[in-house]
Each structure stands twice: as structure tokens, then as C-alpha cells.
Design a protein around this motif. Structure first.
Motif, mmCIF file in Angstrom:
data_model
loop_
_atom_site.group_PDB
_atom_site.id
_atom_site.type_symbol
_atom_site.label_atom_id
_atom_site.label_comp_id
_atom_site.label_asym_id
_atom_site.label_seq_id
_atom_site.Cartn_x
_atom_site.Cartn_y
_atom_site.Cartn_z
ATOM 1 N N ALA A 62 0.840 -1.229 -0.250
ATOM 2 C CA ALA A 62 -0.144 -0.015 0.186
ATOM 3 C C ALA A 62 0.862 1.217 -0.004
ATOM 4 O O ALA A 62 1.794 1.358 0.675
ATOM 5 C CB ALA A 62 -0.955 -0.034 1.110
ATOM 6 N N THR A 63 0.527 2.196 -0.731
ATOM 7 C CA THR A 63 1.270 3.369 -0.984
ATOM 8 C C THR A 63 0.630 4.694 -0.520
ATOM 9 O O THR A 63 -0.662 4.614 -0.468
ATOM 10 C CB THR A 63 1.766 3.603 -2.278
ATOM 11 N N LEU A 64 1.358 5.754 -0.244
ATOM 12 C CA LEU A 64 0.769 6.868 -0.069
ATOM 13 C C LEU A 64 1.376 8.045 -1.061
ATOM 14 O O LEU A 64 2.232 7.983 -1.603
ATOM 15 C CB LEU A 64 1.308 7.384 1.336
ATOM 16 N N SER A 66 2.529 10.645 -0.650
ATOM 17 C CA SER A 66 3.698 11.278 -0.148
ATOM 18 C C SER A 66 4.917 10.402 -0.175
ATOM 19 O O SER A 66 5.940 10.733 0.241
ATOM 20 C CB SER A 66 3.466 11.722 1.476
ATOM 21 N N GLY A 68 5.143 7.271 1.096
ATOM 22 C CA GLY A 68 5.185 5.904 2.192
ATOM 23 C C GLY A 68 4.803 4.913 1.567
ATOM 24 O O GLY A 68 3.725 4.724 0.735
ATOM 25 N N ARG A 69 5.491 3.696 1.653
ATOM 26 C CA ARG A 69 5.109 2.233 1.619
ATOM 27 C C ARG A 69 5.065 1.538 2.668
ATOM 28 O O ARG A 69 5.672 1.348 3.515
ATOM 29 C CB ARG A 69 6.119 1.930 0.347
ATOM 30 N N LEU A 70 4.078 0.421 2.412
ATOM 31 C CA LEU A 70 4.115 -0.559 3.345
ATOM 32 C C LEU A 70 3.467 -1.950 2.866
ATOM 33 O O LEU A 70 2.423 -1.803 2.332
ATOM 34 C CB LEU A 70 3.172 -0.044 4.510
ATOM 35 N N VAL A 72 1.295 -4.950 2.806
ATOM 36 C CA VAL A 72 0.285 -5.363 3.641
ATOM 37 C C VAL A 72 -0.036 -6.718 3.391
ATOM 38 O O VAL A 72 -0.933 -7.337 4.333
ATOM 39 C CB VAL A 72 -1.013 -4.513 3.386
ATOM 40 N N LEU A 180 8.798 -3.226 5.402
ATOM 41 C CA LEU A 180 8.490 -2.759 6.972
ATOM 42 C C LEU A 180 8.092 -1.551 7.077
ATOM 43 O O LEU A 180 7.715 -1.024 8.232
ATOM 44 C CB LEU A 180 9.641 -3.553 7.862
ATOM 45 N N GLY A 181 8.453 -0.690 6.258
ATOM 46 C CA GLY A 181 8.232 0.710 6.466
ATOM 47 C C GLY A 181 8.909 1.385 7.591
ATOM 48 O O GLY A 181 8.544 2.288 8.467
#
Lengths: 247, 247
Positions: A62-64, A66, A68-70, A72, A180-181
DNA sequence: CTTTTTATGTTCCACAGCGTACCGACTGAA
DNA sequence: TTCAGTCGGTACGCTGTGGAACATAAAAAG
């Protein structure tokens, strides 16, 4: 651990289709080789194929806006890519990144949707899997929020190990930090801590699982929870039971 | 803002069914009044009904064995509860907590599954919604991980406001802290900061939205992202377009 | 009106993880 | 063999949030 018989890659979802259906399904699939770092799809992009990993590993991220990535969820030969296709959507809201190289089956989106429409068995199967996926993503959300890096990392290693042949994982700290962000430096610390406990060893781009049981100990309960949900799903699909012992 | 016409509670999903279908569907529904704090379902529990909020608000909460809780989605009259039912599952992996009181429609699980089987329109609709839900949960996961409390809180207030008539939200800091997975003291601080900016005001158990635009400013982009995905879904369902301006 | 309960305000300390930066070591290509 | 590029180790200061407590204030119960 360790397969001595010649390796026959399969996808467990397809595997659990009845003979007839499976043949029909496979007839419309082609085998492709996945390359490391390949983006199967970006958020908002149209999904061209349904993909069934045989011996490769995909991260759902999942991305933002801005940046950020994580991660899921993770998809290996126990799952598939292209869930939105069965929900009447053309596009993905997640990023799909090849994390472990190897072969996969794929089928064009349109064709997959046809098969879905024609085979209730297939649809039932996919639904079960989707249900599992939702649980996994939710679990991932709480887990990420509450559990310390070290435990999350242990969990990640286990999940990857489950979806990989052999005990060697080819990933860098940098890569892990993205999944893992967290910072790369943070991963290095956590990795060293886990190594000092004798659970893994690693050098430059590869991590070797030394003590699975120990890793389970070090990981949060989310790992076991996830696996249980998956096992439940398999039972319900009433496919030949795999032994509950993994690997 | 502000409905002057007498309020007619509807559920937007059901609303977008064609006349005939809708009547048939409603015939098997009953109206129930939701009470504050009521748990509709606990993780692992069997789902007894599909529920369509008319004028109430439900929080979907992912839980950890160890007790951690985190809201991963919110359901108001734009959605429904009981998604696993359409995936061949009997149980929920999430907790569902009534957060805003009011009426809802409900239908027994078995009956709902019958309707699904008989109405492709209904099924298509539910699938779209499920797709949205997955996006929302994933978004929630990254958002929670990266965004500071204040922005997350602003987002939460907006989402709740969207699903509530009027500008007054009846919730305590304590409650909010549970949803956001943080300390109560943390919520108090964030709330004060937001209040000082003139975006909300509050006293003992109620928060009043004073400046929606300002709140959007203060919230992370996740709020807008979410809303966009929802609007897209509605378009695809090809139901009478609601104006893009919310409230 | 008094008491009890519930909600909010505030403070102190602790610490995981962040941003940043720099260094050394290994690796693969030239 | 050399060199550029990649990967891992380490350090410093910073900050958001956690844990825990206690104080005050408003509402509800009596």
C-alpha cells in the motif's frame, strides 16, 4: 525442509480445483518467468493478467501519495494476484512487487473473468482466498501498529520462508526496510539482534534461516494467527489436506 | 450541511438497486435500532445478519490476541456489514462496534445469501463495495503507520462527520483513543491542538465540527484518497450521481 | 445538595524509531 | 587490478508516543 524429489512447481489454489476444471483452466494459462524488482502493477493501473505464482513471491504494497510504502500482504504459490478482477474492478489499489524470482502462471484478465463466470467452483475458491486476504491485510494493519520492529521482522522472515524453497532468502536490509516501512539502519539493528540469538545468519544480500522454531518464538503471534486462518480456508475448500506442519 | 427536509434515512447501497430488486430486498429486511457500544460481532464469531446502516455508524476493528485494537474501517449508510457472507464464510475476523446510534436494516445471513445468489445486480453491487473496503483497509494500514496522531484524528473526525447528520459527534477521548490505537492522554493533546486551531470545539463526550475545510487541511491526504475511491465506486455502479460535494 | 462516577487536563520519565551522515567492506565490471 | 557501486555497521540528536499517575471538572445518582 529440503525437497529431494525433483521440484514440481504448483499453485495451491489451482491445485485444489477438480481435475476437469483444472485442465480447462490451465489450457488458457501461460508460464512466465518473474524478474526481481519487477512491478506487476502500480496503484490505479489497469490489471492485465491474473497471476498465479508457482515458485515466486510477490509483495502487495500500500502506498501514500507522499511516498510512504508498506507491505500489507505477501503472495506465493498459496495465492494469486488480481483479486480486483473478481470484484468487477479493472484496476489495483495496491502495488505488486516481485520479491522472489521464479515461474508463475498467468491468464489475461478477460479470460480469467470468463472462467470465473463459468466455473462456480473456481469462484468459490477465489472467494475463500479473498476472505483470507482481507483478514491478512487487517491483521497486518494492527500488527504493524503495535509490534516492535524485531518481532515484525521475524514474522516477515517466516512468511517469506514459507513461500520459498530452501532456507536462503535473497534480500537486502534496504529492501526489508521498504517492506516494513522503517529505516534501513533500523533493519540492520534488528537483524543483528536476531542473528545474535542464532536464529538467522546473513551476508550481503542473503539471509539464511537457521532456527525456524526460534524465529516463531521471536515473532509476534500474528504469524501463527495468519497461518491458522489460511489453514482454515484450505479445509473449507475441502481440498486434500496438507499436513499442518509447514515445511 | 443541514437537512431542512424531514429526514428520510436510506442506505446508499440498497438505494442504488433498481426499483424491483430493491422492493424484493426490503421485503426481507427488518429495521433495528442500534445501541451505543453494542458489539455486532466478535472476531471468530458467526455472523447472524447482514446489516445496512440507515442512520448509524459502525467501526470495524482489527484485534490482537494480546489485546491491541485498531479501527481499520468505518461503515455508515454508504456501506454494509457482513461482507464475509458473500465470500462463503460464516464468521468475521473483525470486531464490529456501534459507534453512532440509530436505525439500520438487517436481514438474516441465510436470506442475504439467497438474495445474492438470485440477484446478479445485488452481487455486482456488493462486489464493488467489497473492493472499496479492501482499498480502505489497506489505506488505513499505511496511514496509521506513517501519519502523526493529529492528522489521523482529523481524518477520523471527517470520516465520522461524513457518516453523521449534523456537526456534533458524540464520542469521548477515551473512545477515540481506542479507535486510533493510542493513549487517551495523546488524544487529549491532539484534540486541544485541533481545537486551538479553531477546527473543532468540544466538551465532555461531544465534539463539534466547526471548520470542515480546515479539518481537511489538517488531515492527511488519506481522507481525500478514500473519498475518491468511494466516489469512483458509486460511478461504476452507475447509480444516480451524488454531487461530489459531501454534505 | 452531596456523593459517586466519568471525562478531561497535565506532568514526568522512558524509549523506539526517525533523519542524517559517514565509513568500511564486499562485489562485479572494466 | 582497479574502481565504482552496492551493502552493511555505527553514531548522534530528536521527537512522537507509551506508561503511569494524579488533579480537576462536569454529569449522574442518590
Amino acid at each position: 525442509m529440503g525437497f529431494t524429489t525433483p521440484f514440481l512447481p504448483t499453485n495451491r489454489l489451482i491445485e485444489s480445483l477438480p481435475e476437469e476444471e483444472r485442465k480447462r483452466f490451465l489450457a488458457d494459462c501461460e508460464i512466465v518467468e518473474m524478474e526481481f524488482g519487477q512491478m506487476l502493477v502500480e496503484p490505479g493501473e489497469i490489471i492485465s493478467h491474473a497471476i498465479f505464482p508457482l515458485d515466486c513471491l510477490v509483495s502487495l504494497i500500500a502506498t501514500l501519495e507522499s511516498g510512504g510504502r508498506l507491505e500489507v500482504s505477501m503472495v506465493g504459490n498459496e495465492g494469486m494476484m488480481g483479486i480486483p478482477l473478481m470484484l468487477g474492478a479493472q484496476t489495483s489499489s495496491l502495488q505488486a512487487l516481485i520479491q522472489g524470482v521464479g515461474p508463475a502462471l498467468r491468464m489475461s484478465s478477460a479470460c480469467f473473468q470468463d472462467h470465473l463466470a463459468q466455473s462456480p467452483t473456481l469462484e468459490r475458491l477465489m472467494k475463500r482466498y479473498l476472505n483470507f486476504l482481507m483478514s491478512q491485510i487487517s491483521q497486518s494493519a494492527v500488527c504493524t501498529h503495535y509490534h516492535p520492529l524485531e518481532a515484525r521482522m521475524a514474522r516477515w522472515l517466516l512468511m517469506t520462508h514459507d513461500r520459498t524453497r530452501g532456507d536462503q532468502l535473497r534480500i537486502t536490509h534496504e529492501f526489508l526496510s521498504n517492506m516494513l516501512g522503517v529505516r534501513r539502519a533500523g533493519v540492520t539493528l534488528a537483524a543483528k539482534a536476531i542473528q545474535n540469538r542464532g536464529l538467522i545468519s546473513y551476508q550481503r544480500g542473503r539471509i539464511i534461516v537457521q532456527d525456524r522454531a526460534g524465529l516463531e518464538e521471536a515473532s509476534c503471534r500474528c504469524y501463527v494467527a495468519d497461518r491458522n486462518i489460511y489453514d482454515q480456508m484450505l479445509e473449507q475448500v475441502a481440498c486434500p489436506m496438507h499436513t499442518s506442519a509447514h515445511k
